[in-house]
Enzyme design. Structure first.
Site, mmCIF file in Angstrom:
data_model
loop_
_atom_site.group_PDB
_atom_site.id
_atom_site.type_symbol
_atom_site.label_atom_id
_atom_site.label_comp_id
_atom_site.label_asym_id
_atom_site.label_seq_id
_atom_site.Cartn_x
_atom_site.Cartn_y
_atom_site.Cartn_z
ATOM 1 N N CYS A 118 0.080 -1.200 0.502
ATOM 2 C CA CYS A 118 -0.172 -0.147 -0.512
ATOM 3 C C CYS A 118 1.143 0.897 -0.117
ATOM 4 O O CYS A 118 0.425 2.410 -0.115
ATOM 5 C CB CYS A 118 -1.124 0.276 0.845
ATOM 6 S SG CYS A 118 -1.843 -1.315 1.047
ATOM 7 N N HIS A 265 -3.601 6.944 2.309
ATOM 8 C CA HIS A 265 -3.611 5.805 1.685
ATOM 9 C C HIS A 265 -4.856 5.510 2.173
ATOM 10 O O HIS A 265 -5.730 5.596 3.329
ATOM 11 C CB HIS A 265 -2.308 4.503 2.518
ATOM 12 C CG HIS A 265 -3.188 2.656 2.248
ATOM 13 N ND1 HIS A 265 -3.451 2.753 1.082
ATOM 14 C CD2 HIS A 265 -3.577 2.015 2.732
ATOM 15 C CE1 HIS A 265 -4.603 1.470 1.279
ATOM 16 N NE2 HIS A 265 -3.850 0.971 2.562
ATOM 17 N N ASN A 295 -10.150 -0.182 -0.068
ATOM 18 C CA ASN A 295 -8.733 -0.366 -0.078
ATOM 19 C C ASN A 295 -8.480 -0.554 -1.296
ATOM 20 O O ASN A 295 -8.743 -2.227 -1.788
ATOM 21 C CB ASN A 295 -8.614 -0.923 1.220
ATOM 22 C CG ASN A 295 -6.378 -1.360 1.252
ATOM 23 O OD1 ASN A 295 -6.555 -0.812 0.419
ATOM 24 N ND2 ASN A 295 -6.129 -1.198 2.499
HETATM 25 N N1 ACO Z 1 -19.055 -8.037 9.304
HETATM 26 C C1 ACO Z 1 -19.370 -8.418 11.165
HETATM 27 N N2 ACO Z 1 -18.263 -8.967 12.156
HETATM 28 C C2 ACO Z 1 -17.034 -9.288 11.700
HETATM 29 C C3 ACO Z 1 -16.790 -8.500 11.031
HETATM 30 C C4 ACO Z 1 -17.744 -8.353 9.207
HETATM 31 N N3 ACO Z 1 -17.203 -8.659 8.282
HETATM 32 N N4 ACO Z 1 -15.361 -8.726 11.134
HETATM 33 C C5 ACO Z 1 -15.245 -8.777 12.373
HETATM 34 N N5 ACO Z 1 -16.421 -8.821 13.066
HETATM 35 C C6 ACO Z 1 -16.667 -8.940 14.177
HETATM 36 C C7 ACO Z 1 -15.505 -9.767 15.092
HETATM 37 O O1 ACO Z 1 -15.315 -11.056 14.744
HETATM 38 C C8 ACO Z 1 -15.328 -9.221 16.482
HETATM 39 O O2 ACO Z 1 -16.486 -10.403 16.471
HETATM 40 P P1 ACO Z 1 -16.621 -10.754 18.398
HETATM 41 O O3 ACO Z 1 -16.542 -9.164 18.811
HETATM 42 O O4 ACO Z 1 -17.491 -12.152 18.560
HETATM 43 O O5 ACO Z 1 -15.051 -11.832 18.176
HETATM 44 C C9 ACO Z 1 -16.398 -8.088 16.496
HETATM 45 O O6 ACO Z 1 -16.389 -8.152 14.952
HETATM 46 C C10 ACO Z 1 -15.637 -7.436 16.533
HETATM 47 O O7 ACO Z 1 -13.749 -7.363 15.804
HETATM 48 P P2 ACO Z 1 -12.918 -6.667 15.589
HETATM 49 O O8 ACO Z 1 -11.557 -7.476 14.935
HETATM 50 O O9 ACO Z 1 -12.307 -6.148 16.521
HETATM 51 O O10 ACO Z 1 -13.414 -5.253 15.177
HETATM 52 P P3 ACO Z 1 -12.017 -4.148 15.257
HETATM 53 O O11 ACO Z 1 -13.216 -3.348 15.720
HETATM 54 O O12 ACO Z 1 -10.991 -3.675 15.567
HETATM 55 O O13 ACO Z 1 -12.390 -4.086 13.544
HETATM 56 C C11 ACO Z 1 -11.210 -4.054 11.410
HETATM 57 C C12 ACO Z 1 -11.623 -4.567 12.685
HETATM 58 C C13 ACO Z 1 -12.007 -3.304 10.679
HETATM 59 C C14 ACO Z 1 -9.927 -5.204 10.230
HETATM 60 C C15 ACO Z 1 -10.380 -3.205 12.339
HETATM 61 O O14 ACO Z 1 -9.498 -3.465 12.785
HETATM 62 C C16 ACO Z 1 -9.444 -2.310 11.514
HETATM 63 O O15 ACO Z 1 -10.306 -1.435 10.576
HETATM 64 N N6 ACO Z 1 -7.904 -2.607 11.101
HETATM 65 C C17 ACO Z 1 -7.187 -1.700 10.131
HETATM 66 C C18 ACO Z 1 -6.756 -2.568 9.551
HETATM 67 C C19 ACO Z 1 -6.876 -2.520 7.824
HETATM 68 O O16 ACO Z 1 -8.115 -1.700 7.600
HETATM 69 N N7 ACO Z 1 -6.150 -3.176 7.097
HETATM 70 C C20 ACO Z 1 -6.315 -2.827 5.849
HETATM 71 C C21 ACO Z 1 -5.249 -2.978 4.723
HETATM 72 S S1 ACO Z 1 -3.768 -3.478 4.927
HETATM 73 C C22 ACO Z 1 -3.114 -1.813 4.529
HETATM 74 O O17 ACO Z 1 -4.215 -1.559 4.038
HETATM 75 C C23 ACO Z 1 -2.317 -0.562 5.268
#
Ligand code: ACO
Length: 339
Positions: A118, A265, A295
């Protein structure tokens, strides 16, 4: 000598996939995806290859077709260099850059790919800019062949080829598309500042490679699918963006508040919001394309630039900070004056 962006373009695949469509594949909802990521539809390449999208974006950036930003059409023979950022190439050899060169008739251009996920577009731009600067100094020798006066820089991705469609924590985040920019001569000292850094953590975001595909190396892992520790990436991204922007401003001797446009990004709306809040920058100055595209890794930054340029939001003299971050985990940033 300095350089300037003289053309921008983009290409998105025809198929738009809404959050509701993803509920057919995994246990998710439009509400969860919207509130946790800010993403609505993403585009998914079905008929389009990575190079098809790159070619279309490049044609716009060179003013060969309508739809991009370019003051005057750019003669394909005047392009001396193609740097193509991708982590999802159609083929490894020849490079995607060489394929674009052939399709566009860029007969004078040297061409190669870079992969820094990225942050790749920033690294690609920086390589192009330093080749332009060193050729102006005559480092590579005299003659037409050793001059790099104009460079085509591309970010193009088919991330949905490596998406794990059974993993709801990642498959909702990504899309496909391409963006391109043409660099030409600009004001001395442009770009004003660059910043490259790392927080080595290869496990946070990983796509298992081709290891083990030789008959002598065991069975290996048959399919390459993306895996990610979202929280780790989130924490890294917010801190890295703030460090990079503050570092760029300090190097250029300006205040963060002087930056007219922040092009980050587009990984997740919550990452953008947290970084903007911590930086204390006016939210209206932050480019956003994520909602309509998801993304798209190294295509995000040129796509956002293209949108700003076409909307007439970039005025001569504006200060634009570009920040890419991603797998590695690496970060690349650049502060430039628009024209
Ligand atoms: N739909 C419904 N529920 C979901 C989904 C989904 N798509 N994905 C995860 N969940 C659930 C999980 O299973 C979890 O359930 P649980 O509490 O029963 O275990 C709950 O939602 C919370 O999960 P978390 O992983 O804690 O969710 P979080 O609020 O951290 O959001 C996310 C996840 C969106 C991936 C976040 O961590 C994030 O934005 N991270 C940054 C990563 C990113 O954007 N990467 C992009 C690629 S990397 C790059 O471009 C640099």
């Amino acid at each position: 000598m300095g350089c300037a962006i003289i053309g921008c373009g983009k290409s998105l695949p025809a198929l738009a996939v809404a959050n509701d469509d993803l509920t057919q594949l995994v246990d998710t909802s439009d509400e969860w995806i919207t509130t946790r990521t800010g993403i609505k539809p993403r585009r998914i390449a079905v008929g389009e290859t990575n190079v098809d999208m790159a070619e279309a974006a490049a044609r716009q950036a060179m003013g060969l077709v309508e739809g991009g930003y370019c003051e005057a059409p750019i003669d394909p023979e005047s392009i001396d260099l193609v740097v193509y950022s991708t982590c999802t190439p159609d083929v490894l050899v020849p490079s995607c850059a060489a394929l674009v060169r052939r399709r566009l008739g860029l007969v004078n251009a040297v061409a190669f790919d870079v992969n820094a996920a990225c942050s790749g577009f920033i690294y690609a731009m920086s390589v192009a800019e330093s080749m332009m600067a060193s050729s102006a100094l005559g480092v590579a020798g005299a003659g037409r062949r050793n001059k790099v006066r104009r460079a085509l820089v591309i970010g193009s991705e088919r991330l949905t080829r490596i998406t794990n469609w059974k993993d709801r924590t990642t498959c909702v985040l990504f899309g496909d598309g391409a963006g391109a920019a043409v660099l030409g001569a600009g004001k001395k000292g442009n770009p004003l500042a660059l910043s490259f850094s790392t927080s080595p953590d290869v496990a946070a975001l990983d796509v298992p490679g081709l290891a083990g595909t030789s008959p002598f190396a065991g069975t290996g892992r048959p399919a390459s699918r993306l895996s990610m520790d979202g929280r780790r990436v989130f924490r890294f991204a917010v801190a890295a963006i703030c460090d990079a922007v503050e570092g760029l401003a300090a190097k250029a001797g300006i205040a963060v508040a002087d930056i007219d446009h922040l092009v980050l990004h587009q990984a997740n709306e919550r990452i953008l919001a947290a970084a903007v809040k911590r930086l204390g920058i006016d939210d209206a100055r932050v480019a956003r394309t994520l909602r309509d595209t998801g993304n798209i890794s190294s295509a995000c930054i040129p796509l956002a630039l293209d949108r700003l340029a076409r909307a007439g939001e970039l005025e001569d003299g504006d200060l634009v900070a570009l920040v890419g971050f991603g797998a590695g985990l690496d970060i690349g940033a650049c502060l430039l004056r628009w024209k």
